[in-house]
Write a protein that holds these residues in place. Structure first.
Motif, PDB file in Angstrom:
ATOM      1  N   PRO A 104       0.815  -1.219   0.000  1.00 53.30           N
ATOM      2  CA  PRO A 104       0.000   0.000   0.000  1.00 53.30           C
ATOM      3  C   PRO A 104       0.847   1.266   0.000  1.00 53.30           C
ATOM      4  O   PRO A 104       0.351   2.326  -0.387  1.00 53.30           O
ATOM      5  N   ALA A 105       2.101   1.154   0.428  1.00 49.57           N
ATOM      6  CA  ALA A 105       2.984   2.320   0.404  1.00 49.57           C
ATOM      7  C   ALA A 105       3.248   2.815  -1.017  1.00 49.57           C
ATOM      8  O   ALA A 105       3.726   3.930  -1.213  1.00 49.57           O
ATOM      9  N   LEU A 106       2.904   2.000  -2.007  1.00 53.64           N
ATOM     10  CA  LEU A 106       3.059   2.402  -3.411  1.00 53.64           C
ATOM     11  C   LEU A 106       1.872   3.223  -3.900  1.00 53.64           C
ATOM     12  O   LEU A 106       1.913   3.738  -5.023  1.00 53.64           O
ATOM     13  N   TYR A 107       0.838   3.353  -3.061  1.00 55.80           N
ATOM     14  CA  TYR A 107      -0.397   4.015  -3.487  1.00 55.80           C
ATOM     15  C   TYR A 107      -0.776   5.111  -2.512  1.00 55.80           C
ATOM     16  O   TYR A 107      -1.852   5.099  -1.916  1.00 55.80           O
ATOM     17  N   THR A 108       0.089   6.074  -2.340  1.00 58.09           N
ATOM     18  CA  THR A 108      -0.131   7.153  -1.373  1.00 58.09           C
ATOM     19  C   THR A 108      -0.271   8.517  -2.021  1.00 58.09           C
ATOM     20  O   THR A 108      -0.499   9.502  -1.335  1.00 58.09           O
ATOM     21  N   ASN A 109      -0.157   8.563  -3.331  1.00 54.64           N
ATOM     22  CA  ASN A 109      -0.277   9.813  -4.074  1.00 54.64           C
ATOM     23  C   ASN A 109      -1.726   9.991  -4.510  1.00 54.64           C
ATOM     24  O   ASN A 109      -2.285   9.101  -5.149  1.00 54.64           O
ATOM     25  N   PRO A 110      -2.352  11.129  -4.191  1.00 52.63           N
ATOM     26  CA  PRO A 110      -3.757  11.318  -4.589  1.00 52.63           C
ATOM     27  C   PRO A 110      -3.989  11.138  -6.094  1.00 52.63           C
ATOM     28  O   PRO A 110      -5.070  10.687  -6.499  1.00 52.63           O
ATOM     29  N   ALA A 111      -2.987  11.447  -6.899  1.00 57.98           N
ATOM     30  CA  ALA A 111      -3.134  11.341  -8.350  1.00 57.98           C
ATOM     31  C   ALA A 111      -3.314   9.899  -8.815  1.00 57.98           C
ATOM     32  O   ALA A 111      -3.756   9.653  -9.937  1.00 57.98           O
ATOM     33  N   GLN A 112      -2.987   8.950  -7.936  1.00 57.82           N
ATOM     34  CA  GLN A 112      -3.123   7.547  -8.294  1.00 57.82           C
ATOM     35  C   GLN A 112      -4.550   7.028  -8.126  1.00 57.82           C
ATOM     36  O   GLN A 112      -4.848   5.918  -8.541  1.00 57.82           O
ATOM     37  N   TYR A 113      -5.410   7.798  -7.509  1.00 58.31           N
ATOM     38  CA  TYR A 113      -6.766   7.348  -7.207  1.00 58.31           C
ATOM     39  C   TYR A 113      -7.769   8.005  -8.141  1.00 58.31           C
ATOM     40  O   TYR A 113      -7.655   9.188  -8.461  1.00 58.31           O
ATOM     41  N   THR A 114      -8.764   7.227  -8.531  1.00 54.68           N
ATOM     42  CA  THR A 114      -9.733   7.702  -9.510  1.00 54.68           C
ATOM     43  C   THR A 114     -11.104   7.989  -8.906  1.00 54.68           C
ATOM     44  O   THR A 114     -11.872   8.775  -9.465  1.00 54.68           O
ATOM     45  N   ASP A 115     -11.409   7.369  -7.802  1.00 52.05           N
ATOM     46  CA  ASP A 115     -12.748   7.508  -7.219  1.00 52.05           C
ATOM     47  C   ASP A 115     -12.630   8.101  -5.822  1.00 52.05           C
ATOM     48  O   ASP A 115     -11.871   7.584  -4.992  1.00 52.05           O
ATOM     49  N   TRP A 116     -13.424   9.138  -5.562  1.00 49.33           N
ATOM     50  CA  TRP A 116     -13.329   9.919  -4.327  1.00 49.33           C
ATOM     51  C   TRP A 116     -14.695  10.166  -3.704  1.00 49.33           C
ATOM     52  O   TRP A 116     -15.696  10.280  -4.422  1.00 49.33           O
ATOM     53  N   GLY A 117     -14.699  10.307  -2.377  1.00 53.77           N
ATOM     54  CA  GLY A 117     -15.862  10.801  -1.684  1.00 53.77           C
ATOM     55  C   GLY A 117     -15.838  12.318  -1.639  1.00 53.77           C
ATOM     56  O   GLY A 117     -14.912  12.962  -2.154  1.00 53.77           O
ATOM     57  N   GLN A 118     -16.839  12.885  -0.989  1.00 54.88           N
ATOM     58  CA  GLN A 118     -16.960  14.344  -0.937  1.00 54.88           C
ATOM     59  C   GLN A 118     -16.187  14.955   0.226  1.00 54.88           C
ATOM     60  O   GLN A 118     -16.001  16.168   0.285  1.00 54.88           O
ATOM     61  N   GLY A 119     -15.768  14.116   1.159  1.00 58.48           N
ATOM     62  CA  GLY A 119     -14.960  14.600   2.277  1.00 58.48           C
ATOM     63  C   GLY A 119     -15.758  14.895   3.529  1.00 58.48           C
ATOM     64  O   GLY A 119     -16.974  15.085   3.484  1.00 58.48           O
ATOM     65  N   THR A 120     -15.046  14.908   4.649  1.00 56.71           N
ATOM     66  CA  THR A 120     -15.633  15.272   5.937  1.00 56.71           C
ATOM     67  C   THR A 120     -14.628  16.135   6.684  1.00 56.71           C
ATOM     68  O   THR A 120     -13.433  15.850   6.676  1.00 56.71           O
ATOM     69  N   GLN A 121     -15.108  17.197   7.313  1.00 55.77           N
ATOM     70  CA  GLN A 121     -14.222  18.183   7.943  1.00 55.77           C
ATOM     71  C   GLN A 121     -13.828  17.740   9.352  1.00 55.77           C
ATOM     72  O   GLN A 121     -14.681  17.338  10.154  1.00 55.77           O
ATOM     73  N   VAL A 122     -12.536  17.854   9.632  1.00 53.37           N
ATOM     74  CA  VAL A 122     -12.011  17.603  10.972  1.00 53.37           C
ATOM     75  C   VAL A 122     -11.325  18.881  11.442  1.00 53.37           C
ATOM     76  O   VAL A 122     -10.449  19.407  10.744  1.00 53.37           O
ATOM     77  N   THR A 123     -11.731  19.375  12.596  1.00 48.44           N
ATOM     78  CA  THR A 123     -11.149  20.583  13.161  1.00 48.44           C
ATOM     79  C   THR A 123     -10.672  20.290  14.580  1.00 48.44           C
ATOM     80  O   THR A 123     -11.457  19.825  15.409  1.00 48.44           O
ATOM     81  N   VAL A 124      -9.395  20.523  14.828  1.00 51.69           N
ATOM     82  CA  VAL A 124      -8.806  20.254  16.131  1.00 51.69           C
ATOM     83  C   VAL A 124      -8.331  21.586  16.723  1.00 51.69           C
ATOM     84  O   VAL A 124      -7.497  22.263  16.128  1.00 51.69           O
ATOM     85  N   SER A 125      -8.848  21.933  17.868  1.00 54.77           N
ATOM     86  CA  SER A 125      -8.481  23.194  18.515  1.00 54.77           C
ATOM     87  C   SER A 125      -7.480  22.944  19.632  1.00 54.77           C
ATOM     88  O   SER A 125      -7.477  21.892  20.268  1.00 54.77           O
TER      89      SER A 125
END
Length: 126
Positions: A104-125
């Motif tokens: 899996p260390a060979l697949y850490t670049n975002p450009a290598q992935y084709t399918d994505w979710g919309q994301g979720t926000q994480v905020t740490v204060s």
């Protein structure tokens, strides 16, 4: 229809924990490499964690020892357990999927992935 939907984000104080989930439809998560990525304002999207079809994992140095990536095959879900959160972990977190073989260390670049979710926000204060 292929879809990835993240959930579990929120606002926490430093030292707290969050558990992110990525529900997959149109995929069988056990058959794909899956990854978690994050993007802070003004910064590039970066790899946080990845897991392959044999459940071997990779974690970025900045989160090693604090975050855990896993798959729940019964629920067809990818998870990211985040402990000991720091303000620098603040970002929008995305899950992604792709076909892959091997380390899996060979697949850490975002450009290598084709399918994505919309994301979720994480905020740490602090």
């Amino acid at each position: 229809q292929v879809e990835l939907v993240e959930s579990g984000g929120g606002s926490v104080q430093a030292g707290g924990s969050l558990r992110l989930s990525c529900a997959a439809s149109g995929y069988i998560v056990s058959n794909y490499c899956m990854g978690w990525f994050r993007q802070a304002p003004g910064k590039e999207r970066e790899g946080v964690a990845a897991i392959n079809t044999y459940d071997s994992t990779w974690l970025a140095a900045s989160v090693k020892g604090r975050f855990t990536i896993s798959k729940d095959n019964a629920k067809n879900t990818l998870t990211l357990q985040m402990d000991s959160l720091k303000p620098e972990d603040t970002a929008r977190y995305f899950c992604a999927a792709r076909e892959c073989r091997g380390n899996p260390a060979l697949y850490t670049n975002p450009a290598q992935y084709t399918d994505w979710g919309q994301g979720t926000q994480v905020t740490v204060s602090s």
